[in-house]
Design a protein around this motif. Structure first.
Motif, PDB file in Angstrom:
ATOM      1  N   UNK A 164      -6.070   7.281   1.224  1.00  0.00           N
ATOM      2  CA  UNK A 164      -5.265   6.125   1.641  1.00  0.00           C
ATOM      3  C   UNK A 164      -5.796   5.553   2.947  1.00  0.00           C
ATOM      4  N   UNK A 165      -5.955   6.393   3.963  1.00  0.00           N
ATOM      5  CA  UNK A 165      -6.479   5.906   5.236  1.00  0.00           C
ATOM      6  C   UNK A 165      -7.928   5.470   5.116  1.00  0.00           C
ATOM      7  N   UNK A 166      -8.695   6.135   4.252  1.00  0.00           N
ATOM      8  CA  UNK A 166     -10.073   5.693   4.030  1.00  0.00           C
ATOM      9  C   UNK A 166     -10.120   4.303   3.412  1.00  0.00           C
ATOM     10  N   UNK A 167      -9.191   4.025   2.482  1.00  0.00           N
ATOM     11  CA  UNK A 167      -9.129   2.682   1.888  1.00  0.00           C
ATOM     12  C   UNK A 167      -8.731   1.641   2.927  1.00  0.00           C
ATOM     13  N   UNK A 168      -7.796   1.989   3.822  1.00  0.00           N
ATOM     14  CA  UNK A 168      -7.420   1.061   4.893  1.00  0.00           C
ATOM     15  C   UNK A 168      -8.604   0.770   5.803  1.00  0.00           C
ATOM     16  N   UNK A 169      -9.389   1.798   6.116  1.00  0.00           N
ATOM     17  CA  UNK A 169     -10.574   1.596   6.953  1.00  0.00           C
ATOM     18  C   UNK A 169     -11.573   0.664   6.272  1.00  0.00           C
ATOM     19  N   UNK A 170     -11.770   0.852   4.983  1.00  0.00           N
ATOM     20  CA  UNK A 170     -12.726   0.013   4.241  1.00  0.00           C
ATOM     21  C   UNK A 170     -12.244  -1.436   4.161  1.00  0.00           C
ATOM     22  N   UNK A 171     -10.937  -1.636   3.897  1.00  0.00           N
ATOM     23  CA  UNK A 171     -10.405  -2.998   3.793  1.00  0.00           C
ATOM     24  C   UNK A 171     -10.489  -3.708   5.131  1.00  0.00           C
ATOM     25  N   UNK A 172     -10.107  -3.023   6.200  1.00  0.00           N
ATOM     26  CA  UNK A 172     -10.182  -3.643   7.521  1.00  0.00           C
ATOM     27  C   UNK A 172     -11.641  -3.926   7.905  1.00  0.00           C
ATOM     28  N   UNK A 173     -12.560  -3.065   7.453  1.00  0.00           N
ATOM     29  CA  UNK A 173     -13.977  -3.297   7.733  1.00  0.00           C
ATOM     30  C   UNK A 173     -14.520  -4.536   7.063  1.00  0.00           C
ATOM     31  N   UNK A 174     -13.965  -4.901   5.901  1.00  0.00           N
ATOM     32  CA  UNK A 174     -14.405  -6.125   5.233  1.00  0.00           C
ATOM     33  C   UNK A 174     -14.119  -7.359   6.069  1.00  0.00           C
ATOM     34  N   UNK A 175     -13.101  -7.290   6.913  1.00  0.00           N
ATOM     35  CA  UNK A 175     -12.748  -8.428   7.767  1.00  0.00           C
ATOM     36  C   UNK A 175     -13.275  -8.249   9.183  1.00  0.00           C
ATOM     37  N   UNK A 176     -14.180  -7.289   9.379  1.00  0.00           N
ATOM     38  CA  UNK A 176     -14.825  -7.109  10.678  1.00  0.00           C
ATOM     39  C   UNK A 176     -13.989  -6.423  11.727  1.00  0.00           C
ATOM     40  N   UNK A 177     -12.937  -5.695  11.325  1.00  0.00           N
ATOM     41  CA  UNK A 177     -12.089  -5.011  12.291  1.00  0.00           C
ATOM     42  C   UNK A 177     -12.541  -3.565  12.451  1.00  0.00           C
ATOM     43  N   UNK A 178     -12.575  -3.118  13.686  1.00  0.00           N
ATOM     44  CA  UNK A 178     -12.960  -1.731  13.974  1.00  0.00           C
ATOM     45  C   UNK A 178     -11.762  -0.831  14.274  1.00  0.00           C
ATOM     46  N   UNK A 179     -10.554  -1.370  14.182  1.00  0.00           N
ATOM     47  CA  UNK A 179      -9.356  -0.577  14.502  1.00  0.00           C
ATOM     48  C   UNK A 179      -8.338  -0.689  13.378  1.00  0.00           C
ATOM     49  N   UNK A 180      -8.626  -0.090  12.236  1.00  0.00           N
ATOM     50  CA  UNK A 180      -7.659  -0.131  11.134  1.00  0.00           C
ATOM     51  C   UNK A 180      -6.486   0.798  11.412  1.00  0.00           C
ATOM     52  N   UNK A 181      -5.349   0.533  10.813  1.00  0.00           N
ATOM     53  CA  UNK A 181      -4.218   1.459  10.980  1.00  0.00           C
ATOM     54  C   UNK A 181      -4.518   2.791  10.296  1.00  0.00           C
ATOM     55  N   UNK A 182      -4.205   3.871  10.973  1.00  0.00           N
ATOM     56  CA  UNK A 182      -4.428   5.211  10.441  1.00  0.00           C
ATOM     57  C   UNK A 182      -3.152   6.043  10.598  1.00  0.00           C
ATOM     58  N   UNK A 183      -2.109   5.719   9.841  1.00  0.00           N
ATOM     59  CA  UNK A 183      -0.846   6.458   9.993  1.00  0.00           C
ATOM     60  C   UNK A 183      -0.964   7.877   9.462  1.00  0.00           C
ATOM     61  N   UNK A 184      -0.190   8.768  10.071  1.00  0.00           N
ATOM     62  CA  UNK A 184      -0.073  10.137   9.573  1.00  0.00           C
ATOM     63  C   UNK A 184       1.128  10.155   8.619  1.00  0.00           C
ATOM     64  N   UNK A 185       0.844  10.011   7.338  1.00  0.00           N
ATOM     65  CA  UNK A 185       1.900   9.799   6.360  1.00  0.00           C
ATOM     66  C   UNK A 185       2.887  10.956   6.305  1.00  0.00           C
ATOM     67  N   UNK A 186       2.411  12.174   6.402  1.00  0.00           N
ATOM     68  CA  UNK A 186       3.300  13.335   6.283  1.00  0.00           C
ATOM     69  C   UNK A 186       4.156  13.545   7.521  1.00  0.00           C
ATOM     70  N   UNK A 187       3.778  12.934   8.637  1.00  0.00           N
ATOM     71  CA  UNK A 187       4.573  13.040   9.856  1.00  0.00           C
ATOM     72  C   UNK A 187       5.462  11.824  10.060  1.00  0.00           C
TER      73      UNK A 187
END
Length: 328
Positions: A164-187
């Motif tokens: 999930x977080x890897x997909x968020x990193x990839x999607x944000x990278x498509x738009x040139x962002x280096x700070x994608x959201x990386x929530x800790x889902x279990x916490x």
């Protein structure tokens, strides 16, 4: 002749005065009873095995629930009457776990039922590769529950390497962002994390029951409605949904019985922390961590009795469905 006060002597051949049809009926009844027992005899070992592995342990649990039995205090052991049951209903942790169990069960059952209905309606149509798609959709239900929980915990939810977080990193990278959201889902959302994993596992179960209901519809009524100009929504509302009512009830009741008893997902994903401890996990804590066998047994008896109430409604729904199928 015998007087009125003298007892009438019965002839030794009085038995022969019984009409022949009566004797034949008695012999027929005895023969029928013998045949009934002969048919039931092969089931006797299974019945003995079932009683041995289910009823005897439950009776032992009921007996222990009336005892003071804590492994950490062996000197304080004896008859407790209803003290353990009083503790069960007054324990704040137990009340909290009841609330968590209700929220978890209602959310999982309702969402799984809705998704299962949508998938069943889609699979009820004819299209190329329907068998393969149906097999793939059933697969989550065939996965071992612990393996399913581990899959979600490590492969999907993990904040460092999860999908999930890897997909968020990839999607944000498509738009040139280096700070994608990386929530800790279990916490951040522990109860939702457990619910999503259970919804993924139980949606195929709901889909199978509802798909069986859809395929048992009378096609002539649907064809007649289409010829009269009824829309697809009208057919679903006035024909399909009333027909699926019993199947929806059955799926909801069976899902409730199983989800209430779920332990694997809670134990594996959150270990009962952050307000995710349900009834089975609370019993586990009482038995294996607090070593209070009497109170844990009382908690188990209460859960079983509540499950039996739900199971009774499920059995009534199943019997009504069977009666409907027989009368067709």
């Amino acid at each position: 002749m015998p007087t009125a006060t003298e007892p009438t002597r019965r002839s030794p051949h009085a038995r022969d005065t019984v009409p022949a049809p009566g004797r034949r009926a008695a012999r027929t009844r005895r023969r029928q009873r013998a045949m009934d027992w002969a048919r039931r005899a092969p089931l006797l070992p299974a019945l003995v095995f079932l009683i041995t592995v289910t009823q005897l342990p439950f009776v032992a649990t009921v007996v222990i629930s009336f005892l003071h039995w804590n492994a950490l205090a062996p000197e304080n052991r004896g008859f407790a009457a209803f003290d353990n049951y009083k503790a069960v209903f007054t324990d704040p942790a137990m009340r909290a776990s009841v609330g968590t169990t209700v929220v978890l069960t209602v959310t999982v059952v309702l969402v799984s039922l809705l998704l299962g209905l949508v998938l069943a309606l889609l699979l009820d149509r004819s299209f190329r590769g329907r068998g393969i798609v149906r097999t793939l959709l059933i697969t989550p239900f065939l996965v071992v529950p612990v393996a399913s929980a581990l899959l979600w915990k490590h492969a999907l939810y993990n904040a460092s390497y999860g999908l999930i977080n890897g997909s968020l990193t990839w999607i944000w990278g498509l738009f040139g962002s280096d700070s994608p959201p990386q929530p800790d889902w279990m916490t951040d959302s522990p109860l939702a994390a457990v619910e999503v994993s259970l919804i993924w596992q139980w949606t195929p179960f709901m889909m199978l029951i509802l798909l069986a209901g859809l395929q048992s519809r009378a096609t002539d009524a649907i064809e007649a409605a289409r010829m009269d100009g009824a829309s697809a929504f009208d057919i679903f509302r006035y024909l399909t949904l009333p027909h699926l009512r019993r199947y929806l009830e059955l799926a909801a009741l069976l899902g409730t019985i199983y989800v209430v008893q779920n332990f694997d997902a809670v134990f594996t994903i959150t270990s009962g922390g952050l307000g995710t401890a349900n009834l089975p996990y609370t019993i586990y804590q009482t038995f294996y961590q607090a070593h209070d066998y009497g109170r844990a047994s009382a908690q188990g008896v209460v859960v079983v009795l509540c499950s039996l109430v739900v199971a009774t409604f499920a059995l009534r729904t199943v019997s009504s469905l069977l009666r409907e199928e027989v009368t067709r």
